[in-house]
Enzyme design. Structure first.
Site, short mmCIF file in Angstrom:
data_model
loop_
_atom_site.label_atom_id
_atom_site.label_comp_id
_atom_site.label_asym_id
_atom_site.label_seq_id
_atom_site.Cartn_x
_atom_site.Cartn_y
_atom_site.Cartn_z
N ASP A 146 0.80 -1.25 0.13
CA ASP A 146 -0.11 -0.07 0.18
C ASP A 146 0.95 1.29 -0.18
O ASP A 146 1.99 1.13 -0.58
CB ASP A 146 -0.96 -0.04 1.26
CG ASP A 146 -2.46 0.53 1.08
OD1 ASP A 146 -2.47 1.71 0.63
OD2 ASP A 146 -3.25 -0.14 0.83
N HIS A 179 -3.74 6.10 3.34
CA HIS A 179 -4.47 4.86 2.91
C HIS A 179 -3.93 3.48 3.61
O HIS A 179 -4.67 3.00 4.19
CB HIS A 179 -4.60 4.88 1.34
CG HIS A 179 -5.25 3.73 0.86
ND1 HIS A 179 -4.90 2.36 0.69
CD2 HIS A 179 -6.76 3.65 0.39
CE1 HIS A 179 -5.96 1.58 -0.09
NE2 HIS A 179 -7.09 2.38 -0.07
N SER A 331 -11.31 -1.20 -0.63
CA SER A 331 -10.04 -1.06 -0.09
C SER A 331 -10.14 -1.56 1.53
O SER A 331 -9.15 -2.04 1.91
CB SER A 331 -9.66 0.24 -0.15
OG SER A 331 -8.71 0.65 -1.23
#
Length: 691
Positions: A146, A179, A331
């Site tokens: 990520d 994120h 996600s």
């Protein structure tokens, strides 16, 4: 500790065009250049080969070391050269195994502002909150590919292993986007009870493959996968998507899967039915999103590639600095499944990737009216049910390998299941002289897509996949004399409790030279060859109602009779010595058979002085009987994990395995205490007789 705050954040991502992924590699002119990272090509070299890009006027690009040592290389096509023409030249180069554009991949999430019920998703997946419930567990490492991680956030104290930054090729995995931190927190946040992650024992391995915009590329992803493989990851979470299939990425996925790593990916948030990658690769568990009412989220991608669903709306967790964020998207559905997978793996470290995926899907909260659909796959994940689910007996599932292919008889129907994800069924048939031959596979249920590969005696490989989901497969061809092999799989690595029907029709040929009469039993759906072989020889018998009762346990007396029958010993007119058992007299059924078996020495009575003729046999006891009856003396090179040295059955199981009669279970167990069934006893005896 800092006062907690909430940040509603947005990840910037490219919207790739809706391109049919099946034509990406065949027609590169369909690729838009803004979907390729800096006109770069990722290529994999053949073993021992070298590729000099300057010979074609290409530019060397720095390749991460983790890619270089796995024979990958990155090159860039200058603006002055035609991209598509040069790509084809690279692909046709003798040293190149495969080459693809370095497609851009994006983190995929949408956000909403919600600050209540921050742990609703944990309740929704039925996660037990009593952590003592799980008992003794083993540590599990989840690699999160990520944007990196905010390692200073108090939620991750003591929860991280050393990570890797693919962009800078060092260990600095600082998250400059947010994120990756939230994704990691969904898996393993621990210190604040309001923000518990799914699994409190896992370690996060942060692998930074994305920049501060949440963008990655095929090269970065592949480098991250190999780093995870080489540094002990058990699970890889991939919360990013692309419209583009890539053979380079698929090979890395396959390598990780074959190493035993569990791969989990987000389905994407474009509300579309087209495949998205890496979620659409069969080896990857593809996760879609549901909301609080367990309805598929309106932003979630869907389609034939979907495996399972998990909450993906209003998911709260740690963010940058010491803050928290609330976000929505697949996600965050994917790391919920990664957390549950880590929990199951920590309790059952012996489970393989297919076994663990099957448990997740078998225990999921199923959809109404169907075990699977395009929106939620096998349903929404249910942790409590997953913890209570046990693995079925798959060790002798028909023909998992070409070397153990089930021998088919012409003009007979065979019933078999795709039992679990990645299950392969191998079959073998013979053609005695050149003639027309038809392969027919009747699909059992609407969501299964049967695909087959036919291997001919001359080395030709024929793909049989003319149907589609829920459709039958039929293939007629002129078959030369020789041996044929048929491999059957499910196109999306799905599985079903419904059996497909397979039929081989060789014109003018009935049965097979290696079959005797091909006895048929109405309740036999697998192991036809061993059962037919033994019943035709009179070693074992069926029942008057034309059934075999394959799942019924084998009694001690039945085992004695079968072995004596195989040895050709008729005890009817023989004189035997009384074996002296308290529960067996000369008037007892099977008395002479028992006495003869004891005299030969392949079976004994029990410590209490009884023989127990109707008692069931365990797999360990069966091993002892076969070893004694046939004087087996093989030596296995691999001990079974549940039959260590010192175990009462170690010697006999080792000899049985070393003689080639059994390979045990895929998880390297033999399960000596399990009751052996009639079909399995038949299989073991058949294997011995055909060594």
């Amino acid at each position: 500790m800092q006062k907690k705050g909430y940040i509603i954040f947005t990840i910037i991502f490219f919207m790739t065009s809706l391109i049919d992924p099946s034509i990406i590699l065949a027609d590169t002119n369909k690729v838009e250049m803004d979907q390729v990272h800096d006109r770069r090509i990722v290529l994999q070299l053949r073993e021992g080969e070298r590729f000099n890009p300057r010979e074609l006027g290409l530019i060397w690009e720095e390749t991460p070391s983790t890619l270089e040592k796995n024979n990958y290389q990155i090159v860039r096509i200058p603006d002055s050269l035609d991209f598509y023409e040069m790509l084809e030249k690279i692909r046709s180069h003798n040293s190149v195994l495969v080459a693809d554009p370095d497609f851009i991949q994006d983190s995929s999430d949408m956000t909403f502002n919600l600050e209540s019920d921050k742990d609703w998703f944990l309740e929704h997946i039925n996660l037990p909150r009593n952590w003592d419930y799980y008992g003794e567990i083993s540590p599990v490492i989840v690699a999160v590919l990520d944007t990196g991680i905010n390692a200073n956030h108090h939620e991750f104290e003591g929860r991280l292993t050393e990570g890797y930054n693919v962009l800078t090729q060092d260990s600095n995995t600082n998250d400059d986007n947010g994120h990756g931190t939230l994704v990691s927190g969904v898996i393993a946040a621990v210190t604040d009870k309001d923000y518990l992650g799914v699994e409190l024992n896992t370690k996060i391995m942060p692998i930074k493959i994305m920049d501060n915009k949440g963008q990655s590329s095929i090269a970065n992803t592949v480098a991250g996968i190999y780093y995870a493989m080489e540094n002990g990851a058990d699970i890889i979470n991939m919360s990013f998507t692309s419209d583009h299939d890539s053979r380079v990425q698929k090979q890395a996925i396959m390598d990780a899967y074959q190493q035993g790593i569990i791969l989990i990916a987000a389905a994407g948030n474009d509300a579309k039915v087209e495949n998205s990658y890496p979620a659409s690769y069969g080896q990857v568990i593809s996760v879609t999103s549901v909301g609080r009412e367990d309805v598929s989220s309106d932003f979630s991608n869907y389609g034939d590639f979907v495996d399972i669903s998990a909450p993906g709306e209003d998911i709260a967790g740690p963010y940058l600095e010491d803050n928290y964020a609330v976000a929505s998207g697949t996600s965050f559905s994917a790391p919920i499944v990664s957390g549950v997978a880590a929990l199951l793996k920590s309790i059952h470290p012996e489970w393989t990737s297919p076994e663990l995926e099957w448990v997740l899907e078998e225990s999921a909260e199923a959809n109404e009216g169907s075990p699977w659909d395009v929106y939620k796959g096998y349903g929404t994940i249910d942790v409590q049910k997953a913890l209570e689910t046990t693995i079925p007996l798959w060790s002798e599932d028909v023909g998992n390998y070409k070397s153990t292919a089930e021998l088919l008889v012409s003009n007979q129907s065979y019933f078999e299941k795709i039992d679990y994800p990645s299950d392969e069924d191998w079959f073998h048939f013979q053609v005695e002289k050149g003639t027309n031959t038809t392969v027919s596979i009747l699909n059992p249920i609407g969501f299964i897509d049967i695909a087959a590969t036919l291997y001919t005696p001359t080395g030709n490989v024929v793909k049989i996949n003319n149907g589609g989901k829920g459709l039958d497969e039929n293939y007629t061809f002129f078959a030369e004399k020789g041996d044929y092999y048929l491999q059957i799989v499910e196109g999306y690595h799905h599985w079903s409790n419904d059996a497909y029907e397979l039929r081989i029709e060789v014109e003018g040929q009935v049965g097979s030279k290696q079959e005797i009469n091909g006895t048929q039993f109405s309740d036999v759906s697998r192991y036809h060859t061993p059962i037919n072989y033994l019943t035709d020889l009179g070693i074992i018998k069926g029942y008057p109602d034309s059934t075999f009762k394959p799942q019924q346990s084998v009694t001690r007396l039945q085992a004695v009779n079968m072995i004596l029958n195989e040895m050709g010993i008729d005890v009817g007119n023989t004189t035997v010595k009384d074996p002296g058992f308290k529960d067996v007299s000369p008037n007892s059924y099977g008395y002479k058979a028992i006495a003869k078996a004891v005299e030969i020495g392949f079976i004994k009575g029990k410590e209490d002085g009884n023989f127990d003729p109707s008692g069931s046999l365990t797999r360990g006891q069966m091993a002892a009987i076969l070893v004694q009856a046939y004087n087996l003396s093989g030596n296995s090179v691999n001990d079974f994990s549940d039959v260590p040295k010192g175990h009462w059955a170690y010697d006999v199981v080792n000899k049985l395995s070393g003689s080639g009669v059994t390979k045990g279970f895929p998880d390297n167990t033999f399960r000596p205490n399990e009751i052996v069934s009639r079909e399995h006893f038949s299989l073991f005896l058949y294997n011995y007789l055909n060594l």
